[in-house]
Scaffold this motif. Structure first.
Motif, PDB file in Angstrom:
ATOM      1  N   GLN A   1       0.788  -1.224   0.000  1.00 56.99           N
ATOM      2  CA  GLN A   1       0.000   0.000   0.000  1.00 56.99           C
ATOM      3  C   GLN A   1       0.825   1.282   0.000  1.00 56.99           C
ATOM      4  O   GLN A   1       0.296   2.359  -0.268  1.00 56.99           O
ATOM      5  CB  GLN A   1      -0.929   0.009   1.221  1.00 56.99           C
ATOM      6  N   THR A   2       2.107   1.209   0.342  1.00 54.94           N
ATOM      7  CA  THR A   2       2.925   2.417   0.446  1.00 54.94           C
ATOM      8  C   THR A   2       4.206   2.252  -0.363  1.00 54.94           C
ATOM      9  O   THR A   2       4.732   1.132  -0.480  1.00 54.94           O
ATOM     10  CB  THR A   2       3.301   2.717   1.908  1.00 54.94           C
ATOM     11  N   PRO A   3       4.755   3.334  -0.915  1.00 54.51           N
ATOM     12  CA  PRO A   3       6.010   3.238  -1.675  1.00 54.51           C
ATOM     13  C   PRO A   3       7.185   2.781  -0.821  1.00 54.51           C
ATOM     14  O   PRO A   3       8.129   2.177  -1.329  1.00 54.51           O
ATOM     15  CB  PRO A   3       6.227   4.664  -2.189  1.00 54.51           C
ATOM     16  N   MET A   4       7.154   3.096   0.450  1.00 54.28           N
ATOM     17  CA  MET A   4       8.220   2.701   1.358  1.00 54.28           C
ATOM     18  C   MET A   4       7.601   2.143   2.628  1.00 54.28           C
ATOM     19  O   MET A   4       6.563   2.630   3.083  1.00 54.28           O
ATOM     20  CB  MET A   4       9.115   3.915   1.692  1.00 54.28           C
ATOM     21  N   ALA A   5       8.215   1.120   3.173  1.00 52.21           N
ATOM     22  CA  ALA A   5       7.689   0.523   4.399  1.00 52.21           C
ATOM     23  C   ALA A   5       7.710   1.556   5.520  1.00 52.21           C
ATOM     24  O   ALA A   5       8.702   2.281   5.690  1.00 52.21           O
ATOM     25  CB  ALA A   5       8.515  -0.693   4.786  1.00 52.21           C
ATOM     26  N   PRO A   6       6.625   1.689   6.285  1.00 59.63           N
ATOM     27  CA  PRO A   6       6.579   2.675   7.382  1.00 59.63           C
ATOM     28  C   PRO A   6       7.747   2.496   8.339  1.00 59.63           C
ATOM     29  O   PRO A   6       8.111   1.378   8.709  1.00 59.63           O
ATOM     30  CB  PRO A   6       5.244   2.367   8.066  1.00 59.63           C
ATOM     31  N   GLY A   7       8.350   3.626   8.708  1.00 55.89           N
ATOM     32  CA  GLY A   7       9.460   3.597   9.652  1.00 55.89           C
ATOM     33  C   GLY A   7      10.812   3.302   9.042  1.00 55.89           C
ATOM     34  O   GLY A   7      11.809   3.223   9.759  1.00 55.89           O
ATOM     35  N   THR A   8      10.875   3.169   7.712  1.00 49.46           N
ATOM     36  CA  THR A   8      12.151   2.856   7.059  1.00 49.46           C
ATOM     37  C   THR A   8      13.100   4.053   7.123  1.00 49.46           C
ATOM     38  O   THR A   8      12.738   5.159   6.740  1.00 49.46           O
ATOM     39  CB  THR A   8      11.929   2.465   5.587  1.00 49.46           C
ATOM     40  N   VAL A   9      14.299   3.829   7.614  1.00 48.71           N
ATOM     41  CA  VAL A   9      15.353   4.839   7.631  1.00 48.71           C
ATOM     42  C   VAL A   9      16.613   4.186   7.078  1.00 48.71           C
ATOM     43  O   VAL A   9      17.130   3.229   7.649  1.00 48.71           O
ATOM     44  CB  VAL A   9      15.622   5.376   9.053  1.00 48.71           C
ATOM     45  N   LEU A  10      17.096   4.682   5.963  1.00 49.86           N
ATOM     46  CA  LEU A  10      18.276   4.129   5.313  1.00 49.86           C
ATOM     47  C   LEU A  10      19.450   5.090   5.427  1.00 49.86           C
ATOM     48  O   LEU A  10      19.273   6.295   5.603  1.00 49.86           O
ATOM     49  CB  LEU A  10      17.977   3.853   3.838  1.00 49.86           C
ATOM     50  N   SER A  11      20.638   4.526   5.290  1.00 43.77           N
ATOM     51  CA  SER A  11      21.854   5.329   5.412  1.00 43.77           C
ATOM     52  C   SER A  11      22.924   4.768   4.495  1.00 43.77           C
ATOM     53  O   SER A  11      22.878   3.590   4.106  1.00 43.77           O
ATOM     54  CB  SER A  11      22.349   5.314   6.870  1.00 43.77           C
ATOM     55  N   LYS A  12      23.896   5.592   4.164  1.00 45.53           N
ATOM     56  CA  LYS A  12      25.012   5.134   3.349  1.00 45.53           C
ATOM     57  C   LYS A  12      25.907   4.150   4.094  1.00 45.53           C
ATOM     58  O   LYS A  12      26.714   3.449   3.485  1.00 45.53           O
ATOM     59  CB  LYS A  12      25.837   6.333   2.873  1.00 45.53           C
ATOM     60  N   THR A  13      25.778   4.098   5.406  1.00 49.31           N
ATOM     61  CA  THR A  13      26.557   3.144   6.202  1.00 49.31           C
ATOM     62  C   THR A  13      26.006   1.731   6.093  1.00 49.31           C
ATOM     63  O   THR A  13      26.602   0.792   6.638  1.00 49.31           O
ATOM     64  CB  THR A  13      26.557   3.568   7.677  1.00 49.31           C
ATOM     65  N   MET A  14      24.879   1.558   5.413  1.00 52.58           N
ATOM     66  CA  MET A  14      24.251   0.237   5.287  1.00 52.58           C
ATOM     67  C   MET A  14      24.701  -0.494   4.035  1.00 52.58           C
ATOM     68  O   MET A  14      23.982  -1.347   3.513  1.00 52.58           O
ATOM     69  CB  MET A  14      22.725   0.386   5.278  1.00 52.58           C
ATOM     70  N   GLY A  15      25.894  -0.190   3.552  1.00 52.69           N
ATOM     71  CA  GLY A  15      26.427  -0.887   2.401  1.00 52.69           C
ATOM     72  C   GLY A  15      26.796  -2.314   2.757  1.00 52.69           C
ATOM     73  O   GLY A  15      26.631  -2.757   3.904  1.00 52.69           O
ATOM     74  N   PRO A  16      27.305  -3.080   1.786  1.00 49.67           N
ATOM     75  CA  PRO A  16      27.699  -4.467   2.066  1.00 49.67           C
ATOM     76  C   PRO A  16      28.720  -4.551   3.186  1.00 49.67           C
ATOM     77  O   PRO A  16      29.703  -3.801   3.208  1.00 49.67           O
ATOM     78  CB  PRO A  16      28.298  -4.929   0.733  1.00 49.67           C
TER      79      PRO A  16
END
Length: 509
Positions: free
Chosen positions: A263-278
């Motif tokens: 129902q939403t383009p992004m999951a509620p509460g999603t916070v992403l960062s550049k530190t989340m790389g491999p």
């Protein structure tokens, strides 16, 4: 060539060679001493209709322009193409004025351009004539040359001016013909030409005149343009835009055809960062096989053309393109699932309105980027009940207050208002009244009118106070709207009380 359709490709290559050769695009000569011939090649593409069925097999002879030397083989390369907002604005006007829409495709556009430089090219594979040292001296432009689009645009411009059209300043890829009685608006995207006018006879004459200058294919009423399906209901004065087939093809390309809609383009509460790389070798190997950049690019095109509801999310995901990780890819897949659920959604332009007045909304999320501390700003402009222009992106610097972030966002929206005002004036729809700009921050509205809150705004460059001048001159009138409170995440939702799915704006903050 292999495959059951090889005979169709062979016919396409022969047709292309006959057209180019018959157009006196080149002459077969010996390569002069001291000269170097650039390479040539073939590009093959299947052109589809709006419903995904095959329209025709297309083959192009192209020059390998990447080997051209600047200043010797070419100088100018710029060629304009219309903004997506321009196309939507013209379609909205077509709905309001009950205009007819006609599409014309120039069969061989670039080879019609005049070539000013001395360029030699190797003969295309499968069609070599003469001895081994024979090459092609290009007399006209050709696909793949650096200057090809520029030369074609010059040739087309000269032909349209000769026909009585005038190029508008607000968008150099749009032409208008007006004699006080008949008006024709013509947006151009390279060789795709669209005519919009209330007079079918005027369109017929313009198409006939254009066909005397170039070899054209009259595609009839506009149904499909630049990957966008266009529907027109003249009885209801309604024009709709959709990318149903594009979404299906995109989902198939990324293995998401069987995904479940969300129902939403992004999951509620999603916070992403550049530190989340491999973080380990397994994740590195996994991400090397993930088409992250390609998927975000496809979604970006969707967001640019018909889906303002995903503009914020796509912009957000694009921040991590340099080093995406599994969590970023999971967010992309979530967005693809959302697109699956919006297959039948359309942008509607309802022509049953009284005027060409438009409304603009702006908003900002102060300091929402966890990596840079910058704010995300967004705006949307609506006309005839549909979205015309929109944007959602990080601001170019860190703002130190909500007032500053909201004001900078309002400045960007004000620039869009000015552009809309200018282009409508050139379309002979002058806007004389002050145009509304809806903002959800009282302090930003105050600053746009008077030099208040000096402590919050004193560090801004003087150019940002352009908005205050526009307000004082009566061009823009800021209004407070309490619905926008935190984020520029623009969504669209379908109305549940009408038979056909229609999109209306609401803001989920």
């Amino acid at each position: 060539m292999k495959g059951d359709d090889r005979h169709l490709w062979e016919e396409a290559t022969q047709d292309e060679y006959n057209v180019i050769n018959g157009n006196e695009t080149w002459e077969i000569v010996d390569l002069p001493p001291g000269k170097k011939a650039i390479g040539s090649g073939w590009v093959f593409k299947i052109k589809f209709k709006a419903d995904g069925t095959i329209e025709w097999y297309k083959a192009r002879i192209v020059a390998k322009g990447y080997s051209q030397c600047p200043g010797i083989d070419y100088t100018e390369v710029f060629a304009p193409t219309f903004r997506p907002a321009t196309l939507r604005l013209i379609l909205a006007l077509a709905a309001i004025e009950d205009m007819h829409l006609r599409s014309v495709d120039v069969t061989s556009a670039f080879p019609d351009g005049d070539l000013e430089e001395e360029i030699y090219m190797l003969q295309p594979e499968g069609f070599h004539q003469g001895g081994p040292n024979k090459v092609l001296h290009l007399c006209k432009s050709l696909y793949g040359l650096k200057q090809a689009a520029h030369q074609w645009n010059k040739k087309l411009h000269a032909a349209l001016v000769e026909m009585g059209f005038k190029r508008i300043e607000a968008d150099h890829s749009v032409y208008i013909y007006s004699n006080g009685v008949v008006k024709i608006i013509v947006p151009i995207y390279v060789d795709d030409i669209t005519f919009a006018s209330k007079s079918n006879a005027a369109i017929d004459k313009a198409v006939k005149d254009l066909c005397t200058c170039f070899k054209c294919c009259d595609l009839g009423s506009t149904k499909f343009l630049q990957g966008v399906g266009i529907g027109q209901d003249k009885d209801k004065k309604l024009i709709t835009l959709h990318q149903h087939q594009f979404i299906l093809d995109m989902l198939k390309c990324y293995g998401m055809s069987d995904c479940h809609p969300v129902q939403t383009p992004m999951a509620p509460g999603t916070v992403l960062s550049k530190t989340m790389g491999p973080e380990n070798s397994d994740e590195v190997e996994f991400m090397q096989n993930v088409p992250y950049l390609s998927a975000v690019g496809s979604l970006q095109y969707l967001a640019t053309m018909t889906h303002p509801d995903i503009a914020y999310t796509v912009s957000y995901l694009a921040h991590f393109s340099s080093n995406p990780g599994p969590k970023h890819w999971a967010a992309v897949k979530h967005l693809l699932c959302y697109c699956k659920g919006t297959l039948e959604h359309k942008l509607h332009f309802n022509g049953q309105v009284d005027s060409c007045e438009f409304t603009t909304y702006s908003d900002a999320a102060h300091g929402d980027c966890v990596d840079t501390g910058r704010s995300t700003a967004g705006y949307v402009t609506t006309l005839a009940g549909g979205a015309i222009g929109w944007a959602s992106k990080l601001q170019p610097f860190v703002t130190i207050s909500t007032t500053e972030a909201e004001y900078i966002s309002a400045v960007e929206a004000g620039k869009e208002i000015h552009w809309m005002r200018n282009i409508l004036g050139e379309f002979v729809y002058p806007v004389k009244q002050a145009l509304p700009l809806h903002i959800d921050n009282q302090s930003a509205i105050t600053v746009s009118k008077n030099p208040e809150h000096h402590g919050h705004m004193k560090q801004l460059d003087l150019c940002f106070f352009w908005l205050r001048e526009a307000v004082n001159e009566g061009v823009i009138t800021p209004h407070y709207i309490p619905l926008l409170t935190c984020s520029p995440n623009l969504y669209l939702s379908p109305k549940s009380n009408i038979a056909e799915t229609e999109w209306v704006f609401w803001f989920n903050f």
